[in-house]
Motif scaffolding. Structure first.
Motif, PDB file in Angstrom:
ATOM      1  N   LEU A   1       0.843  -1.185   0.000  1.00  0.00           N
ATOM      2  CA  LEU A   1       0.000   0.000   0.000  1.00  0.00           C
ATOM      3  C   LEU A   1       0.885   1.244   0.000  1.00  0.00           C
ATOM      4  N   VAL A   2       0.521   2.229  -0.804  1.00  0.00           N
ATOM      5  CA  VAL A   2       1.281   3.476  -0.817  1.00  0.00           C
ATOM      6  C   VAL A   2       0.324   4.648  -1.018  1.00  0.00           C
ATOM      7  N   TYR A   3       0.586   5.714  -0.280  1.00  0.00           N
ATOM      8  CA  TYR A   3      -0.247   6.907  -0.361  1.00  0.00           C
ATOM      9  C   TYR A   3       0.367   7.891  -1.350  1.00  0.00           C
ATOM     10  N   ARG A   4      -0.410   8.274  -2.339  1.00  0.00           N
ATOM     11  CA  ARG A   4      -0.022   9.278  -3.325  1.00  0.00           C
ATOM     12  C   ARG A   4       1.425   9.109  -3.813  1.00  0.00           C
ATOM     13  N   PRO A   5       1.725   7.993  -4.489  1.00  0.00           N
ATOM     14  CA  PRO A   5       3.094   7.779  -4.965  1.00  0.00           C
ATOM     15  C   PRO A   5       3.477   8.765  -6.066  1.00  0.00           C
ATOM     16  N   SER A   6       4.773   9.006  -6.181  1.00  0.00           N
ATOM     17  CA  SER A   6       5.313   9.897  -7.215  1.00  0.00           C
ATOM     18  C   SER A   6       6.654   9.335  -7.674  1.00  0.00           C
ATOM     19  N   GLU A   7       7.341  10.076  -8.536  1.00  0.00           N
ATOM     20  CA  GLU A   7       8.646   9.614  -9.009  1.00  0.00           C
ATOM     21  C   GLU A   7       9.675   9.596  -7.880  1.00  0.00           C
ATOM     22  N   LYS A   8       9.355  10.243  -6.754  1.00  0.00           N
ATOM     23  CA  LYS A   8      10.273  10.264  -5.611  1.00  0.00           C
ATOM     24  C   LYS A   8       9.963   9.154  -4.593  1.00  0.00           C
ATOM     25  N   THR A   9       8.963   8.346  -4.847  1.00  0.00           N
ATOM     26  CA  THR A   9       8.577   7.283  -3.914  1.00  0.00           C
ATOM     27  C   THR A   9       9.681   6.234  -3.806  1.00  0.00           C
ATOM     28  N   ILE A  10       9.975   5.820  -2.577  1.00  0.00           N
ATOM     29  CA  ILE A  10      10.968   4.781  -2.320  1.00  0.00           C
ATOM     30  C   ILE A  10      10.301   3.647  -1.530  1.00  0.00           C
ATOM     31  N   GLU A  11      11.042   2.579  -1.314  1.00  0.00           N
ATOM     32  CA  GLU A  11      10.463   1.408  -0.639  1.00  0.00           C
ATOM     33  C   GLU A  11       9.973   1.737   0.762  1.00  0.00           C
ATOM     34  N   ALA A  12      10.644   2.655   1.438  1.00  0.00           N
ATOM     35  CA  ALA A  12      10.251   3.021   2.803  1.00  0.00           C
ATOM     36  C   ALA A  12       8.896   3.706   2.838  1.00  0.00           C
ATOM     37  N   ASP A  13       8.385   4.130   1.682  1.00  0.00           N
ATOM     38  CA  ASP A  13       7.075   4.793   1.628  1.00  0.00           C
ATOM     39  C   ASP A  13       5.932   3.787   1.506  1.00  0.00           C
ATOM     40  N   ARG A  14       6.248   2.518   1.360  1.00  0.00           N
ATOM     41  CA  ARG A  14       5.218   1.506   1.157  1.00  0.00           C
ATOM     42  C   ARG A  14       4.941   0.745   2.455  1.00  0.00           C
ATOM     43  N   THR A  15       3.672   0.538   2.728  1.00  0.00           N
ATOM     44  CA  THR A  15       3.253  -0.315   3.839  1.00  0.00           C
ATOM     45  C   THR A  15       3.023  -1.720   3.295  1.00  0.00           C
ATOM     46  N   VAL A  16       3.589  -2.714   3.952  1.00  0.00           N
ATOM     47  CA  VAL A  16       3.521  -4.090   3.457  1.00  0.00           C
ATOM     48  C   VAL A  16       2.840  -4.988   4.486  1.00  0.00           C
ATOM     49  N   ILE A  17       1.887  -5.767   4.009  1.00  0.00           N
ATOM     50  CA  ILE A  17       1.224  -6.791   4.823  1.00  0.00           C
ATOM     51  C   ILE A  17       1.493  -8.115   4.126  1.00  0.00           C
ATOM     52  N   SER A  18       2.283  -8.959   4.747  1.00  0.00           N
ATOM     53  CA  SER A  18       2.759 -10.177   4.076  1.00  0.00           C
ATOM     54  C   SER A  18       2.217 -11.451   4.725  1.00  0.00           C
ATOM     55  N   ASN A  19       2.640 -12.572   4.171  1.00  0.00           N
ATOM     56  CA  ASN A  19       2.309 -13.894   4.706  1.00  0.00           C
ATOM     57  C   ASN A  19       0.798 -14.159   4.690  1.00  0.00           C
ATOM     58  N   ILE A  20       0.146 -13.728   3.607  1.00  0.00           N
ATOM     59  CA  ILE A  20      -1.287 -13.972   3.456  1.00  0.00           C
ATOM     60  C   ILE A  20      -1.486 -15.299   2.724  1.00  0.00           C
TER      61      ILE A  20
END
Length: 284
Positions: free
Chosen positions: A227-246
């Motif tokens: 999940l990422v809020y308002r991504p842009s060309e400056k978005t990096i991995e730290a800007d993404r929320t991850v929910i794993s192991n589903i």
């Protein structure tokens, strides 16, 4: 290993061959081996079999397997080969057209023209094809709060096993929170970063990628939500929320759908995702 040990092992193998000669057998005489998801303790005369069984319920690691001489027993070796083959199938197999018809998702393509190109060229799965860009601009609603993407990633099996339960649960959760959602899409041969381009095309607040994760020998069915809020060309991995192991052996897909809806509502409220979202959440 000393000479005495080698001699002992050779004698054990020869004795086993004499006891079970490899004579010709008809097809009806061959032993049928059926593999199940249940763990099996194959250690000969374990000191405490109950502890081994208990340990097997706590981890997918291959513990409590026996050996014959210096090698694994046939059952355990074949089980390893089955799991390895399943992992390979998850990567190379495409999500079926029947599945897409079942879940009602439009098919969108990246620039990866083949599975080989997708695996060898990461960027090919991070950008949409020109035809897909035109289709999204023409048919997808814009300015919604959330855009959902279903992505095959590195496991088509994960998509087919989890999305039928996860997607309805997620959509229902968002509907109950009065959060507007665009047309969910399936993106073939896609990487996580393709979500940034889709978000820019539909102008959504939050984009969610439900993507098959790299399969292992424990499971080939694991799915993650990025999940990422308002991504842009400056978005990096730290800007993404991850929910794993589903998956059914981790977080069940129905439960995961409801939880992702809750997280989306929070991300919309604080207008942030990734590390920044976690920091704001911790300050509450």
């Amino acid at each position: 290993m000393d000479a005495h040990s080698i001699e002992r092992i050779v004698k054990e193998v020869l004795a086993e061959l004499q006891t079970n000669p490899n004579d010709d057998k008809s097809e009806s005489d061959l032993e049928e081996i059926i593999f199940t998801s249940e763990n099996k303790v194959s250690v000969a005369n374990p000191h405490n079999i109950e502890i081994l069984k208990r340990a097997q319920t706590l981890t997918p690691a291959r513990i409590g397997i026996g050996r014959t001489g210096t090698r694994m027993k046939t059952y355990d070796f074949l089980k390893f080969r089955v799991d390895h083959a399943t992992a390979q199938d998850a990567i190379w197999k495409d999500v079926s057209d029947q599945f897409l018809k079942q879940v009602g998702l439009p098919l969108i393509m990246t620039q990866a023209s083949s599975k080989e190109e997708y695996l060898m060229n990461l960027n090919s799965g991070r950008e949409l094809s020109e035809e897909s860009v035109e289709w999204i601009l023409k048919y997808c609603p814009r300015n919604k709060q959330v855009q959902i993407l279903v992505c095959d990633g590195l496991s088509s099996i994960a998509v087919e096993e989890n999305i039928p339960d996860l997607l309805p649960s997620l959509l229902q959760g968002l509907q109950m929170k009065n959060i507007s959602v665009g047309q969910p899409l399936f993106i073939k041969r896609s990487r996580v970063w393709v979500q940034d381009q889709v978000a820019s095309l539909v102008n959504c607040d939050v984009v969610v990628s439900l993507i098959g994760e790299r399969p292992g020998l424990a499971t080939a069915e694991s799915l993650s939500a990025y999940l990422v809020y308002r991504p842009s060309e400056k978005t990096i991995e730290a800007d993404r929320t991850v929910i794993s192991n589903i998956h059914h052996g981790g977080t069940p897909p129905v439960e995961a759908g409801a939880y992702i809806a809750d997280v989306i509502a929070e991300i919309l409220r604080v207008q942030a995702s990734g590390v920044k979202y976690a920091q704001l959440k911790a300050m509450r």
